[in-house]
Design an enzyme around this catalytic site. Structure first.
Site, PDB file in Angstrom:
ATOM      1  N   ASN A 187       0.800  -1.229   0.000  1.00 18.64           N
ATOM      2  CA  ASN A 187       0.000   0.000   0.000  1.00 18.64           C
ATOM      3  C   ASN A 187       0.836   1.284   0.000  1.00 18.64           C
ATOM      4  O   ASN A 187       0.457   2.274  -0.616  1.00 18.64           O
ATOM      5  CB  ASN A 187      -0.992   0.002   1.163  1.00 18.64           C
ATOM      6  CG  ASN A 187      -0.339  -0.194   2.515  1.00 18.64           C
ATOM      7  OD1 ASN A 187       0.743  -0.767   2.626  1.00 18.64           O
ATOM      8  ND2 ASN A 187      -1.002   0.264   3.550  1.00 18.64           N
TER       9      ASN A 187
ATOM     10  N   CYS B 281      -3.503   0.951   7.034  1.00 18.91           N
ATOM     11  CA  CYS B 281      -3.795   0.317   8.322  1.00 18.91           C
ATOM     12  C   CYS B 281      -4.255   1.325   9.359  1.00 18.91           C
ATOM     13  O   CYS B 281      -4.857   0.948  10.368  1.00 18.91           O
ATOM     14  CB  CYS B 281      -2.581  -0.453   8.823  1.00 18.91           C
ATOM     15  SG  CYS B 281      -1.067   0.505   8.895  1.00 18.91           S
TER      16      CYS B 281
ATOM     17  N   GLU C  38       8.303   1.885  15.565  1.00 13.30           N
ATOM     18  CA  GLU C  38       9.141   2.363  14.473  1.00 13.30           C
ATOM     19  C   GLU C  38       9.225   3.877  14.534  1.00 13.30           C
ATOM     20  O   GLU C  38       8.444   4.528  15.237  1.00 13.30           O
ATOM     21  CB  GLU C  38       8.574   1.925  13.119  1.00 13.30           C
ATOM     22  CG  GLU C  38       8.567   0.423  12.953  1.00 13.30           C
ATOM     23  CD  GLU C  38       8.115  -0.011  11.572  1.00 13.30           C
ATOM     24  OE1 GLU C  38       8.764  -0.902  11.000  1.00 13.30           O
ATOM     25  OE2 GLU C  38       7.106   0.530  11.061  1.00 13.30           O
TER      26      GLU C  38
END
Length: 452
Positions: free
Chosen positions: A130, A262, A431
């Site tokens: 994506n 997401c 992250e």
């Protein structure tokens, strides 16, 4: 062997890409290990300069990369430009990290105690289709900054900008083999990357189901993982909110990248007294959304990634209570209209399962306590939004929601300079942000006796 990459807006071949055999994969791993030893031997300033050169290389080819990303993903060209700029900025941000990757001194009796941050050696990076270049940069830049080599497996549907990044990195001066891209199926090349004894960590962005398999396979070798997985992010709209702004924000918050995100705000909970005026505004947002050719500067939403994925998204709308839908082009392309559903129960599957398409479900709530309860009634906990003018309420609800990234009066979820990750089934680890390189290191403790 090769594979054909399909352009989702035309359903026509975009490119033929060479795939990686298992024998070639072993050669890639051997080259990466050799390159990593050289990379780690360089002065921190040299490694930082090389990462800055990668950022400059991305910027120099920004127009070409954006067009390629738009065609391969179906992402509107304006969004693709932003994605490329973000990838360059991520490399530039982490170019400063090698000179700042310090340890600590710890007070002890009889000597000096200190810690060092040592690279894991070789990191496997697995990315989805994506946001191919964006998510690759999030993982690769801090992993390289920490002194590692990286083997990157992009999604088979969208390998194009990953291959270009590999070339740009080599031209920028990174040692040959330090960043390698392997193209192939998850069942073969992906599992080989996870299982390989030379790979010290696997960083995955993907579905929760894939994350479970990665974690299970990595556990057999006590291998580190970071997992950024699925989401079903809520948007909670209180009656005192700016309803125009909240409704308009869903153009990007749910329908951006055709909902293939997401962090998409695909569950919208609205205080009951504001439900009808909010839906009126949201209907205007959906009606005005321009769906079409990703290369058209006016396009706000493109196609879905594949025919199979479109069928899966459409299944959620079949028989569901559709309040209204937008329009899509006729002819070729994996189009699906922006769609608003109005289920009546919080346990409806459209409010529980990740659809990963331009489909949003709207449900009313009575009060703050119910809003928090239904927002938390999910296996996921990645992101979410709170819309209110009441600062105290915003803080209470933010602390009450079980999610890793929340925004008040905004749908933004990710900044490369702040931590990103999820609660519950949305993942493991964080992250981005200033501490991201530490996630790709081991802590080594050294004690030096000062006794005579």
């Amino acid at each position: 062997m090769t594979q054909t990459v399909i352009e989702p807006a035309t359903e026509q071949p975009l490119a033929e890409v060479a795939t990686t055999s298992l024998a070639e994969f072993e050669q890639v791993v051997a080259a990466a290990r050799s390159a990593q030893r050289h990379w780690w031997s360089l002065a921190p300033s040299e490694r930082g300069a090389a990462l800055a050169a990668v950022a400059a290389g991305i910027e120099a080819e920004a127009a070409t990369l954006a067009r390629l990303e738009a065609r391969n993903v179906g992402m509107p060209i304006a969004d693709a430009r932003g994605a490329v700029a973000g990838a360059a900025a991520t490399f530039r941000f982490y170019a400063a990290a090698p000179e700042r990757l310090g340890g600590e001194t710890i007070p002890v009796a009889g000597g000096v105690d200190m810690t060092f941050r040592e690279p894991l050696g070789l990191v496997g990076v697995i990315t989805p289709w994506n946001f191919p270049l964006t998510i690759a940069a999030w993982k690769i830049a801090p992993a390289l900054a920490a002194g590692n080599a990286v083997v990157h497996k992009p999604a088979t549907l969208t390998p194009m900008t990953a291959l270009e990044l590999q070339r740009i990195a080599l031209e920028a001066g990174l040692p040959e083999g330090l960043l390698s891209v392997v193209v192939g199926s998850g069942a073969e090349i992906g599992r080989a990357l996870i299982d390989h004894p030379e790979v010290g960590k696997v960083s995955l962005t993907g579905s929760t189901a894939v994350g479970v398999e990665v974690a299970e396979r990595a556990a057999r070798r006590i291998k580190r993982v970071s997992l950024e997985l699925g989401g079903k992010s809520p948007s909670i709209v209180f009656a005192d909110a700016d309803l125009d702004r909240a409704a308009a924000g869903l153009a990007g918050g749910c329908f951006g990248n055709a909902g293939q995100d997401c962090c998409a705000r695909s569950r919208v909970f609205v205080e009951r007294s504001a439900l009808e005026p909010f839906l009126e505004r949201l209907e205007r947002t959906v009606a005005s959304l321009r769906v079409g050719d990703p290369l058209d500067e006016q396009t706000e939403m493109g196609p879905l990634i594949s025919a199979g994925h479109r069928a899966g998204v459409a299944a959620y709308a079949d028989g569901a209570p559709i309040a209204f839908q937008g329009r899509v082009p006729d002819g070729p392309g994996y189009w699906f209209p922006p769609t608003v559903l109005t289920p009546t129960e919080a346990n409806d599957r459209v409010l529980q399962e990740e659809i990963f398409g331009p489909v949003v479900a709207v449900l009313p709530f009575a009060d703050e306590a119910e809003a928090v309860a239904i927002a938390n009634d999910s296996a996921y906990g990645l992101s979410g939004s709170i819309w209110t003018r009441d600062l105290g309420r915003a803080l209470r609800v933010s602390r009450g929601i079980e999610a890793g990234n929340l925004s008040v009066n905004s749908n933004s979820s990710v900044r490369y300079w702040t931590p990103f990750g999820g609660f519950k089934s949305s993942g493991l680890g964080r992250e981005l942000g200033p501490d991201a390189p530490y996630a790709f290191t081991e802590t080594k403790n050294v004690f030096i006796s000062t006794k005579e």
